[in-house]
Design an enzyme around this catalytic site. Structure first.
Site, PDB file in Angstrom:
ATOM      1  N   HIS A 311       0.858  -1.175   0.000  1.00 29.86           N
ATOM      2  CA  HIS A 311       0.000   0.000   0.000  1.00 29.86           C
ATOM      3  C   HIS A 311       0.892   1.221   0.000  1.00 29.86           C
ATOM      4  O   HIS A 311       1.940   1.214   0.639  1.00 29.86           O
ATOM      5  CB  HIS A 311      -0.919   0.004   1.235  1.00 29.86           C
ATOM      6  CG  HIS A 311      -2.066   0.940   1.088  1.00 29.86           C
ATOM      7  ND1 HIS A 311      -1.971   2.279   1.375  1.00 29.86           N
ATOM      8  CD2 HIS A 311      -3.326   0.732   0.645  1.00 29.86           C
ATOM      9  CE1 HIS A 311      -3.139   2.849   1.119  1.00 29.86           C
ATOM     10  NE2 HIS A 311      -3.974   1.936   0.679  1.00 29.86           N
ATOM     11  N   ASP A 369      -7.982  -5.390  -0.002  1.00 24.44           N
ATOM     12  CA  ASP A 369      -8.484  -6.148  -1.148  1.00 24.44           C
ATOM     13  C   ASP A 369      -8.137  -7.616  -1.100  1.00 24.44           C
ATOM     14  O   ASP A 369      -8.702  -8.418  -1.831  1.00 24.44           O
ATOM     15  CB  ASP A 369      -7.913  -5.557  -2.442  1.00 24.44           C
ATOM     16  CG  ASP A 369      -8.515  -4.210  -2.702  1.00 24.44           C
ATOM     17  OD1 ASP A 369      -9.721  -4.075  -2.474  1.00 24.44           O
ATOM     18  OD2 ASP A 369      -7.786  -3.301  -3.114  1.00 24.44           O
TER      19      ASP A 369
HETATM   20  N1  ACO Z   1       4.270  -7.344  -4.949  1.00 28.47           N
HETATM   21  C1  ACO Z   1       5.626  -7.369  -5.083  1.00 28.47           C
HETATM   22  N2  ACO Z   1       6.428  -6.308  -4.859  1.00 28.47           N
HETATM   23  C2  ACO Z   1       5.826  -5.153  -4.483  1.00 28.47           C
HETATM   24  C3  ACO Z   1       4.436  -5.061  -4.325  1.00 28.47           C
HETATM   25  C4  ACO Z   1       3.649  -6.212  -4.568  1.00 28.47           C
HETATM   26  N3  ACO Z   1       2.328  -6.178  -4.427  1.00 28.47           N
HETATM   27  N4  ACO Z   1       4.115  -3.778  -3.933  1.00 28.47           N
HETATM   28  C5  ACO Z   1       5.277  -3.114  -3.856  1.00 28.47           C
HETATM   29  N5  ACO Z   1       6.314  -3.929  -4.192  1.00 28.47           N
HETATM   30  C6  ACO Z   1       7.742  -3.601  -4.161  1.00 28.47           C
HETATM   31  C7  ACO Z   1       8.114  -2.590  -5.235  1.00 28.47           C
HETATM   32  O1  ACO Z   1       8.456  -3.241  -6.445  1.00 28.47           O
HETATM   33  C8  ACO Z   1       9.255  -1.900  -4.585  1.00 28.47           C
HETATM   34  O2  ACO Z   1      10.403  -2.749  -4.680  1.00 28.47           O
HETATM   35  P1  ACO Z   1      11.899  -2.097  -4.811  1.00 28.47           P
HETATM   36  O3  ACO Z   1      12.067  -1.209  -3.618  1.00 28.47           O
HETATM   37  O4  ACO Z   1      12.807  -3.273  -4.830  1.00 28.47           O
HETATM   38  O5  ACO Z   1      11.886  -1.351  -6.118  1.00 28.47           O
HETATM   39  C9  ACO Z   1       8.903  -1.868  -3.101  1.00 28.47           C
HETATM   40  O6  ACO Z   1       7.997  -2.967  -2.929  1.00 28.47           O
HETATM   41  C10 ACO Z   1       8.245  -0.596  -2.633  1.00 28.47           C
HETATM   42  O7  ACO Z   1       7.045  -0.372  -3.312  1.00 28.47           O
HETATM   43  P2  ACO Z   1       6.526   1.100  -3.503  1.00 28.47           P
HETATM   44  O8  ACO Z   1       7.149   1.645  -4.734  1.00 28.47           O
HETATM   45  O9  ACO Z   1       6.703   1.907  -2.263  1.00 28.47           O
HETATM   46  O10 ACO Z   1       4.981   0.866  -3.701  1.00 28.47           O
HETATM   47  P3  ACO Z   1       3.978   1.987  -4.198  1.00 28.47           P
HETATM   48  O11 ACO Z   1       3.600   2.831  -3.047  1.00 28.47           O
HETATM   49  O12 ACO Z   1       4.482   2.685  -5.419  1.00 28.47           O
HETATM   50  O13 ACO Z   1       2.771   1.074  -4.664  1.00 28.47           O
HETATM   51  C11 ACO Z   1       0.866  -0.259  -4.636  1.00 28.47           C
HETATM   52  C12 ACO Z   1       1.704   0.753  -3.848  1.00 28.47           C
HETATM   53  C13 ACO Z   1       0.492   0.335  -6.012  1.00 28.47           C
HETATM   54  C14 ACO Z   1      -0.451  -0.504  -3.870  1.00 28.47           C
HETATM   55  C15 ACO Z   1       1.676  -1.558  -4.806  1.00 28.47           C
HETATM   56  O14 ACO Z   1       2.024  -2.068  -3.546  1.00 28.47           O
HETATM   57  C16 ACO Z   1       0.920  -2.610  -5.623  1.00 28.47           C
HETATM   58  O15 ACO Z   1       0.946  -2.557  -6.844  1.00 28.47           O
HETATM   59  N6  ACO Z   1       0.246  -3.589  -4.931  1.00 28.47           N
HETATM   60  C17 ACO Z   1      -0.527  -4.588  -5.614  1.00 28.47           C
HETATM   61  C18 ACO Z   1      -1.848  -4.008  -6.076  1.00 28.47           C
HETATM   62  C19 ACO Z   1      -2.810  -3.778  -4.945  1.00 28.47           C
HETATM   63  O16 ACO Z   1      -3.034  -4.671  -4.127  1.00 28.47           O
HETATM   64  N7  ACO Z   1      -3.417  -2.578  -4.927  1.00 28.47           N
HETATM   65  C20 ACO Z   1      -4.436  -2.227  -3.944  1.00 28.47           C
HETATM   66  C21 ACO Z   1      -4.043  -1.028  -3.182  1.00 28.47           C
HETATM   67  S1  ACO Z   1      -5.200  -0.739  -1.916  1.00 28.47           S
HETATM   68  C22 ACO Z   1      -6.490   0.017  -2.638  1.00 28.47           C
HETATM   69  O17 ACO Z   1      -6.458   0.652  -3.654  1.00 28.47           O
HETATM   70  C23 ACO Z   1      -7.781  -0.164  -1.919  1.00 28.47           C
END
Ligand code: ACO
Length: 434
Positions: A311, A369
């Site tokens: 998140h 979710d």
């Molecule tokens: N699976 C694997 N790796 C992940 C995931 C994931 N779900 N989420 C983040 N990461 C990794 C990133 O690749 C990044 O790795 P790095 O540091 O090696 O490059 C690290 O974790 C940090 O991630 P952020 O860039 O801080 O995440 P960001 O805040 O940009 O994204 C998001 C948040 C979009 C929700 C992301 O976690 C994601 O895509 N999750 C899956 C989709 C999801 O479940 N969305 C629902 C959100 S809740 C809602 O809308 C109700």
């Protein structure tokens, strides 16, 4: 209460004599913010913050999140208390008006919502224009935008009474549109709203009833639906809410603004995630395949993410996910689903991910979710409706945030800046000379 001054910070532009003092502002809780509004005029520089992760775009009194502590408050009330002790319509009142209602206020509000549940009969014909296989989000987005062509007496954003009626109309009519989008996709007749039913019951009724059979609302499923609505009702300045505010800042009408919010919610990184969780679990197929899938997720080149994890704001746990997990067990118990391969897989996935350094070091925890998809599937709601249901819940949040913005005397049109990295000025050449 407005943000209060808490001193200032001096910013000096290295290599020049220019410096300025920026006010430091404090809200009621949460981090302080630097007010950078005069930065460009005084120093000639912008700030750079793609994704707006460190930028407060507005002042708001509606929802507070502490992502590190796993706290979510609506108007100061913890989400756990509201999910347990309140219901969705009362939460709508709270979000819109700022305080919990008295008994009389609640009754009047509930009546206001139920009086607006029907759609203008001509809106029915909009549905026939869509292909049967249209995604219900496409229909929802189009029909909600089209409300502005029907309800001309609630388009004047400067009239508080028209704003109030638009809020009622949106909260009341979006479930009807959502349910009809679903009925249309499966070729069943539209079910008209029943004003003797509570909000969540009426929504389930419009989704699941058919004219040929009596429909009885199951109280456990109704409670679960109500809880899902409460948990998704608002989440401060997320992508879809910011979209609503940005669209609204131009003076666009509320129906158009909410349609913009629905479009933003549709993406798999936002509201589309619970649909994506189910697709992911489906693709994995069984528990034995989870470790291989987790390896794929950890491989940066695979482009695969663990849907329902992570998140932008919650970096400890998502308080909504905990409530969802408990509700998930309640619903499966009520429906007599003792062995749910989906839930088993979800639990195993959670167990592995929470002990794996990749996820732990990145603070990736299950979000709301992760479990909501399993609950909805068990309730017989098809996956294509998951994001639609999220939109039904979030409509009140969008409307409350839109209303707050319009009523804020300091509100200006939203207009971010950029670092331009394209070609510098150059002369046009006729096609033969290129
Ligand atoms: N699976 C694997 N790796 C992940 C995931 C994931 N779900 N989420 C983040 N990461 C990794 C990133 O690749 C990044 O790795 P790095 O540091 O090696 O490059 C690290 O974790 C940090 O991630 P952020 O860039 O801080 O995440 P960001 O805040 O940009 O994204 C998001 C948040 C979009 C929700 C992301 O976690 C994601 O895509 N999750 C899956 C989709 C999801 O479940 N969305 C629902 C959100 S809740 C809602 O809308 C109700």
């Amino acid at each position: 209460m407005s943000a209060t001054g808490k001193g200032s910070v001096t910013v000096t532009l290295e290599g020049s004599n220019k410096s300025t003092s920026l006010p430091l502002l404090a809200g009621s809780i949460g981090p302080d913010v630097f007010d950078i509004r005069k930065l460009y005029n005084e120093l000639g520089v912008f700030t750079y913050d793609p994704g707006y992760g460190g930028t407060a775009a507005c002042e708001s009194k509606i929802t507070y999140i502490d992502g590190d502590a796993g706290v979510l408050l609506y108007r100061g009330y913890p989400i756990e208390q509201l999910a347990e002790q309140s219901d969705f319509v009362e939460v709508c009142y709270l979000l819109l008006n700022g305080e919990l209602p008295s008994k009389a206020e609640l009754a009047e509000f509930e009546r206001g919502v139920t009086l607006h549940t029907m759609l203008h009969e001509q809106i029915r014909s909009f549905f026939n224009g869509f292909r049967r296989d249209a995604h219900p989000m496409a229909i929802l987005c189009g029909v909600v935008g089209a409300l502005s062509a029907f309800y001309h007496d609630s388009l004047d954003i400067n009239d508080p009474e028209q704003r109030r009626i638009a809020a009622f109309r949106l909260i009341a009519k979006v479930p009807t549109i959502a349910a009809w989008a679903y009925k249309y996709s499966i070729g069943q007749p539209f079910v008209y709203p029943r004003n003797d039913l509570k909000y969540a019951d009426n929504f389930l009724y419009m989704l699941q009833a058919v004219p040929s059979e009596e429909y009885k609302v199951n109280p456990i499923l109704s409670r679960a639906m109500d809880r899902i609505l409460v948990l998704h009702a608002d989440h401060e300045q997320n992508a879809s809410t910011s979209t609503v505010r940005l669209a609204g800042s131009t003076g666009a009408n509320p129906f158009a603004c909410i349609a913009a919010g629905i479009a933003a919610l549709w993406g798999p990184s936002h509201g589309g995630a619970n649909e994506a969780v189910l697709k992911m679990l489906d693709e994995i197929g069984s528990k034995e395949n989870i470790p291989a899938f987790i390896e794929k997720v950890k491989d940066k080149h695979s482009g695969v993410k663990l849907m329902g994890f992570g998140h932008r704001v919650y970096k400890n746990f998502d308080p909504r996910a905990k409530i969802m997990q408990a509700t998930c067990h309640e619903v499966l118990g009520e429906l007599g689903i003792k062995d749910s391969p989906l839930l088993d897989m979800a639990m195993e996935m959670e167990r592995i991910a929470l002990s794996d350094d990749y996820f732990v070091s990145r603070k990736l925890y299950p979000n709301v979710d992760f479990y909501s998809g399993i609950i909805l599937k068990a309730m017989g709601i098809p996956t294509s409706m998951f994001t639609v249901l999220f939109a039904v819940a979030r409509t009140v949040g969008w409307v409350s945030q839109w209303k707050e913005m319009i009523e804020d005397p300091g509100q200006r049109i939203g207009r971010p800046r950029q670092i331009y990295t394209g070609a510098a000025t150059r002369d046009y050449k006729a096609v033969d000379a290129r």
